[in-house]
Motif scaffolding. Structure first.
Motif, PDB file in Angstrom:
ATOM      1  N   PRO A  88      22.250  10.398   6.755  1.00  0.00           N
ATOM      2  CA  PRO A  88      21.280   9.326   6.542  1.00  0.00           C
ATOM      3  C   PRO A  88      19.892   9.672   7.099  1.00  0.00           C
ATOM      4  CG  PRO A  88      22.761   8.782   8.340  1.00  0.00           C
ATOM      5  CD  PRO A  88      23.313  10.016   7.704  1.00  0.00           C
ATOM      6  N   TRP A  89      18.899   9.012   6.534  1.00  0.00           N
ATOM      7  CA  TRP A  89      17.520   9.197   6.991  1.00  0.00           C
ATOM      8  C   TRP A  89      17.106   8.012   7.857  1.00  0.00           C
ATOM      9  CZ3 TRP A  89      14.939  13.670   6.015  1.00  0.00           C
ATOM     10  CH2 TRP A  89      15.438  14.487   4.978  1.00  0.00           C
ATOM     11  N   TYR A  90      16.231   8.305   8.840  1.00  0.00           N
ATOM     12  CA  TYR A  90      15.729   7.273   9.734  1.00  0.00           C
ATOM     13  C   TYR A  90      14.212   7.341   9.801  1.00  0.00           C
ATOM     14  CZ  TYR A  90      20.568   7.394  11.401  1.00  0.00           C
ATOM     15  OH  TYR A  90      21.934   7.372  11.476  1.00  0.00           O
ATOM     16  N   VAL A  91      13.571   6.173   9.863  1.00  0.00           N
ATOM     17  CA  VAL A  91      12.117   6.131  10.036  1.00  0.00           C
ATOM     18  C   VAL A  91      11.784   6.588  11.450  1.00  0.00           C
ATOM     19  CG1 VAL A  91      10.082   4.650  10.156  1.00  0.00           C
ATOM     20  CG2 VAL A  91      11.792   4.284   8.359  1.00  0.00           C
ATOM     21  N   ALA A  92      10.917   7.612  11.548  1.00  0.00           N
ATOM     22  CA  ALA A  92      10.552   8.150  12.856  1.00  0.00           C
ATOM     23  C   ALA A  92       9.093   7.889  13.215  1.00  0.00           C
ATOM     24  CB  ALA A  92      10.829   9.649  12.907  1.00  0.00           C
ATOM     25  N   VAL A  93       8.198   7.976  12.230  1.00  0.00           N
ATOM     26  CA  VAL A  93       6.754   7.830  12.499  1.00  0.00           C
ATOM     27  C   VAL A  93       6.101   7.103  11.337  1.00  0.00           C
ATOM     28  CG1 VAL A  93       4.572   9.045  12.888  1.00  0.00           C
ATOM     29  CG2 VAL A  93       6.700   9.994  13.834  1.00  0.00           C
ATOM     30  N   LYS A  94       5.195   6.178  11.671  1.00  0.00           N
ATOM     31  CA  LYS A  94       4.336   5.562  10.656  1.00  0.00           C
ATOM     32  C   LYS A  94       2.929   6.125  10.854  1.00  0.00           C
ATOM     33  CE  LYS A  94       5.535   1.141  11.477  1.00  0.00           C
ATOM     34  NZ  LYS A  94       5.720  -0.324  11.194  1.00  0.00           N
ATOM     35  N   ASP A  95       2.574   7.079  10.017  1.00  0.00           N
ATOM     36  CA  ASP A  95       1.291   7.776  10.105  1.00  0.00           C
ATOM     37  C   ASP A  95       0.226   6.963   9.378  1.00  0.00           C
ATOM     38  OD1 ASP A  95      -0.876   9.465  10.009  1.00  0.00           O
ATOM     39  OD2 ASP A  95       0.121  11.062   8.891  1.00  0.00           O
ATOM     40  N   SER A  96      -0.484   6.119  10.126  1.00  0.00           N
ATOM     41  CA  SER A  96      -1.461   5.212   9.509  1.00  0.00           C
ATOM     42  C   SER A  96      -2.682   5.950   8.985  1.00  0.00           C
ATOM     43  CB  SER A  96      -1.888   4.144  10.513  1.00  0.00           C
ATOM     44  OG  SER A  96      -2.486   4.743  11.660  1.00  0.00           O
ATOM     45  N   VAL A  97      -3.033   7.072   9.594  1.00  0.00           N
ATOM     46  CA  VAL A  97      -4.220   7.828   9.166  1.00  0.00           C
ATOM     47  C   VAL A  97      -4.044   8.351   7.751  1.00  0.00           C
ATOM     48  CG1 VAL A  97      -5.663   9.852   9.619  1.00  0.00           C
ATOM     49  CG2 VAL A  97      -4.844   8.438  11.530  1.00  0.00           C
ATOM     50  N   ASN A  98      -2.853   8.878   7.459  1.00  0.00           N
ATOM     51  CA  ASN A  98      -2.580   9.470   6.140  1.00  0.00           C
ATOM     52  C   ASN A  98      -1.661   8.609   5.283  1.00  0.00           C
ATOM     53  OD1 ASN A  98      -3.963  12.126   6.621  1.00  0.00           O
ATOM     54  ND2 ASN A  98      -2.435  12.222   8.269  1.00  0.00           N
ATOM     55  N   ASN A  99      -1.327   7.402   5.776  1.00  0.00           N
ATOM     56  CA  ASN A  99      -0.437   6.479   5.058  1.00  0.00           C
ATOM     57  C   ASN A  99       0.874   7.154   4.695  1.00  0.00           C
ATOM     58  OD1 ASN A  99       0.304   3.996   3.938  1.00  0.00           O
ATOM     59  ND2 ASN A  99      -0.476   4.541   1.909  1.00  0.00           N
ATOM     60  N   ARG A 100       1.431   7.924   5.645  1.00  0.00           N
ATOM     61  CA  ARG A 100       2.697   8.630   5.422  1.00  0.00           C
ATOM     62  C   ARG A 100       3.796   7.987   6.256  1.00  0.00           C
ATOM     63  NH1 ARG A 100       2.782  14.531   6.986  1.00  0.00           N
ATOM     64  NH2 ARG A 100       1.918  13.642   8.904  1.00  0.00           N
ATOM     65  N   LEU A 101       4.992   7.943   5.680  1.00  0.00           N
ATOM     66  CA  LEU A 101       6.178   7.523   6.409  1.00  0.00           C
ATOM     67  C   LEU A 101       6.996   8.772   6.692  1.00  0.00           C
ATOM     68  CD1 LEU A 101       7.563   4.810   7.310  1.00  0.00           C
ATOM     69  CD2 LEU A 101       9.030   5.084   5.315  1.00  0.00           C
ATOM     70  N   ILE A 102       7.145   9.111   7.975  1.00  0.00           N
ATOM     71  CA  ILE A 102       7.871  10.314   8.364  1.00  0.00           C
ATOM     72  C   ILE A 102       9.308   9.927   8.696  1.00  0.00           C
ATOM     73  CG2 ILE A 102       7.940  12.301   9.906  1.00  0.00           C
ATOM     74  CD1 ILE A 102       5.413  12.070   8.143  1.00  0.00           C
ATOM     75  N   VAL A 103      10.269  10.598   8.057  1.00  0.00           N
ATOM     76  CA  VAL A 103      11.683  10.288   8.263  1.00  0.00           C
ATOM     77  C   VAL A 103      12.428  11.530   8.718  1.00  0.00           C
ATOM     78  CG1 VAL A 103      11.672   8.392   6.582  1.00  0.00           C
ATOM     79  CG2 VAL A 103      12.251  10.713   5.829  1.00  0.00           C
ATOM     80  N   GLU A 158       0.859  -1.184   0.000  1.00  0.00           N
ATOM     81  CA  GLU A 158       0.000   0.000   0.000  1.00  0.00           C
ATOM     82  C   GLU A 158       0.897   1.237   0.000  1.00  0.00           C
ATOM     83  OE1 GLU A 158      -2.464  -0.508   3.413  1.00  0.00           O
ATOM     84  OE2 GLU A 158      -3.686  -2.075   2.484  1.00  0.00           O
ATOM     85  N   PRO A 159       1.401   1.634  -1.173  1.00  0.00           N
ATOM     86  CA  PRO A 159       2.349   2.745  -1.263  1.00  0.00           C
ATOM     87  C   PRO A 159       1.761   4.061  -0.768  1.00  0.00           C
ATOM     88  CG  PRO A 159       2.286   1.471  -3.291  1.00  0.00           C
ATOM     89  CD  PRO A 159       1.122   1.029  -2.477  1.00  0.00           C
ATOM     90  N   GLY A 160       2.660   4.934  -0.344  1.00  0.00           N
ATOM     91  CA  GLY A 160       2.263   6.258   0.106  1.00  0.00           C
ATOM     92  C   GLY A 160       3.494   7.147   0.167  1.00  0.00           C
ATOM     93  N   PRO A 161       3.339   8.406   0.557  1.00  0.00           N
ATOM     94  CA  PRO A 161       4.455   9.354   0.538  1.00  0.00           C
ATOM     95  C   PRO A 161       5.430   9.159   1.704  1.00  0.00           C
ATOM     96  CG  PRO A 161       2.484  10.417   1.383  1.00  0.00           C
ATOM     97  CD  PRO A 161       2.059   9.050   0.925  1.00  0.00           C
ATOM     98  N   ILE A 162       6.695   9.426   1.418  1.00  0.00           N
ATOM     99  CA  ILE A 162       7.717   9.585   2.447  1.00  0.00           C
ATOM    100  C   ILE A 162       7.944  11.079   2.595  1.00  0.00           C
ATOM    101  CG2 ILE A 162      10.096   9.129   3.129  1.00  0.00           C
ATOM    102  CD1 ILE A 162      10.078   6.668   1.363  1.00  0.00           C
ATOM    103  N   GLU A 163       7.836  11.585   3.826  1.00  0.00           N
ATOM    104  CA  GLU A 163       7.940  13.017   4.050  1.00  0.00           C
ATOM    105  C   GLU A 163       8.799  13.321   5.273  1.00  0.00           C
ATOM    106  OE1 GLU A 163       4.023  14.592   4.466  1.00  0.00           O
ATOM    107  OE2 GLU A 163       3.395  14.059   2.427  1.00  0.00           O
ATOM    108  N   ALA A 207       3.726  -1.214   6.582  1.00  0.00           N
ATOM    109  CA  ALA A 207       4.044  -2.473   7.270  1.00  0.00           C
ATOM    110  C   ALA A 207       5.472  -2.933   6.998  1.00  0.00           C
ATOM    111  CB  ALA A 207       3.062  -3.565   6.854  1.00  0.00           C
ATOM    112  N   TYR A 208       6.074  -2.426   5.936  1.00  0.00           N
ATOM    113  CA  TYR A 208       7.395  -2.894   5.521  1.00  0.00           C
ATOM    114  C   TYR A 208       8.542  -2.150   6.215  1.00  0.00           C
ATOM    115  CZ  TYR A 208       4.940  -5.389   1.844  1.00  0.00           C
ATOM    116  OH  TYR A 208       4.105  -6.242   1.174  1.00  0.00           O
ATOM    117  N   TYR A 209       8.221  -1.261   7.135  1.00  0.00           N
ATOM    118  CA  TYR A 209       9.237  -0.439   7.785  1.00  0.00           C
ATOM    119  C   TYR A 209       9.110  -0.549   9.301  1.00  0.00           C
ATOM    120  CZ  TYR A 209       9.360   1.546   3.097  1.00  0.00           C
ATOM    121  OH  TYR A 209       9.447   1.694   1.729  1.00  0.00           O
TER     122      TYR A 209
END
Length: 374
Positions: free
Chosen positions: A262-277, A221-226, A240-242
């Motif tokens: 480098p970038w690090y995964v900080a938040v998985k925003d399930s409401v907006n399907n966003r990956l915050i790095v 379920e792709p979505g934006p990385i922001e 789910a993959y992160y």
């Protein structure tokens, strides 16, 4: 007063023989101690035998070679159905919920020290043994799980769900050995697997490209990385993959936002399907002063009374962290750390210690950043 676990020349023990060097030396040491030793090879995954990922046939051949070299009988059993029902279904459920489970923990509880134990008792064994680096101490209060002497290989983190009955039947012959000593002894015995690489990857499923494996069971379920400020950087494959704190495999190399870091995964925003790095490994979004955890398990069967001072680790091999259990109940607990912790990850286990003793643990539900947990 510590009591030595009983050793009788007539006591029958079955060793979980995986084909690796650790379980091989565990079997050898039990023979030296006078046990009547047999072995059991467990097959627990057969969904893609044809693809050769698990190398089960190679592992079985290695286990047979060890058994022949040591002169012990080797039994085989297939626990694939039990593994799917008791471990893998939970594994998938947690990933669907965007948490990051640790299947090795549940695998020990449900397969190695439940299905295997029951099967071994049915074969007439009194105890079972594995190649885990851990130690059991018995006294008048019961059975206690302690870290092995090799701190780098200590595996009590993965064993914290065991109970008194399971520990009473368990033997860990490598408790006082380092990994280098194990390999040296294997060479001395002429074992063909003396230099065999340690297994990694998912418990019993083996090494593979994890995202491809997970995609067979969970939809992408792709979505934006922001960035936290909403600056777009790319597209993720599915939340789910992160996992929180992840650095590799983000696919946004070369996007520096003015800084080569480098970038690090900080938040998985399930409401907006966003990956915050974020680019700082100790960014405020990655740091937590405490956490809430569910499904607490205490090896002694006794729940500690808060406030309770102890040590904890949030992942295997992490240095022990001083903390306080500020609330403990039958369903959950709340923990405050002396120092903020990085990448507290829902679905992973927090495991508690006092000295070398492993007290138990719980499944992380959420992190918090204020002393009150609000």
């Amino acid at each position: 007063m510590h009591l030595k676990l009983p050793i009788h020349s007539s006591q029958r023990v079955i060793v979980g023989l995986s084909g690796g060097v650790d379980s091989a030396i565990a079997a050898h040491r039990l023979l030296e101690q006078g046990y009547a030793v047999e072995a059991l090879f467990m097959k627990n995954w057969e969904e893609d035998d044809a693809e050769g990922y698990c190398a089960a046939a190679e592992d079985l051949a290695d286990a047979r070679a060890v058994a022949e070299r040591l002169g012990i009988r080797l039994h085989t059993v297939n626990f694939s159905a039990e593994y799917w029902d008791r471990v893998f279904e939970y594994f998938l459920h947690e990933y669907r919920a965007l948490r990051t489970p640790n299947p090795d923990v549940l695998c020990n509880k449900e397969i190695k020290f439940a299905a295997f134990l029951d099967h071994a008792l049915g074969l007439g064994a009194e105890t079972i043994a594995t190649g885990h680096y851990a130690r059991v101490v018995a006294d008048e209060r019961g059975y206690h799980l302690h870290r092995g002497i090799d701190e780098d290989k200590d595996q009590t983190y993965f064993l914290h769900l065991l109970d008194q009955e399971q520990l009473s039947r368990a033997r860990f012959p490598l408790a006082d050995l380092s990994k280098s000593e194990v390999r040296t002894l294997a060479h001395r015995l002429g074992l063909a697997n003396a230099d065999k690489k340690d297994s990694t990857g998912i418990c019993f499923i083996g090494e593979r490209r994890f995202s491809d494996f997970l995609a067979r069971y969970l939809p992408r379920e792709p979505g934006p990385i922001e960035t936290p400020e909403g600056v777009p950087l790319g597209e993720h494959r599915g939340l789910a993959y992160y996992t929180i704190g992840q650095r590799q495999g983000l696919g946004i190399g070369g996007v520096s936002q003015g800084r080569e870091a480098p970038w690090y995964v900080a938040v998985k925003d399930s409401v907006n399907n966003r990956l915050i790095v974020v680019q700082d490994s100790r960014h405020p979004l990655l740091m937590s002063s405490g956490l809430e955890a569910l499904q607490p398990h205490w090896i002694s069967g006794q729940t500690p009374k808060p406030p309770f001072r102890c040590l904890a680790r949030l992942r295997h091999r992490q240095p022990l962290q001083p903390c306080t259990l500020i609330a403990v109940g039958a369903d959950g607990c709340r923990v405050r750390f002396d120092e903020p912790q990085r990448a507290v990850t829902p679905g992973q286990s927090i495991v508690f210690y006092q000295g070398t003793e492993c007290l138990g643990g719980a499944v992380i539900e959420r992190a918090f950043t204020t002393p009150s947990g609000g």
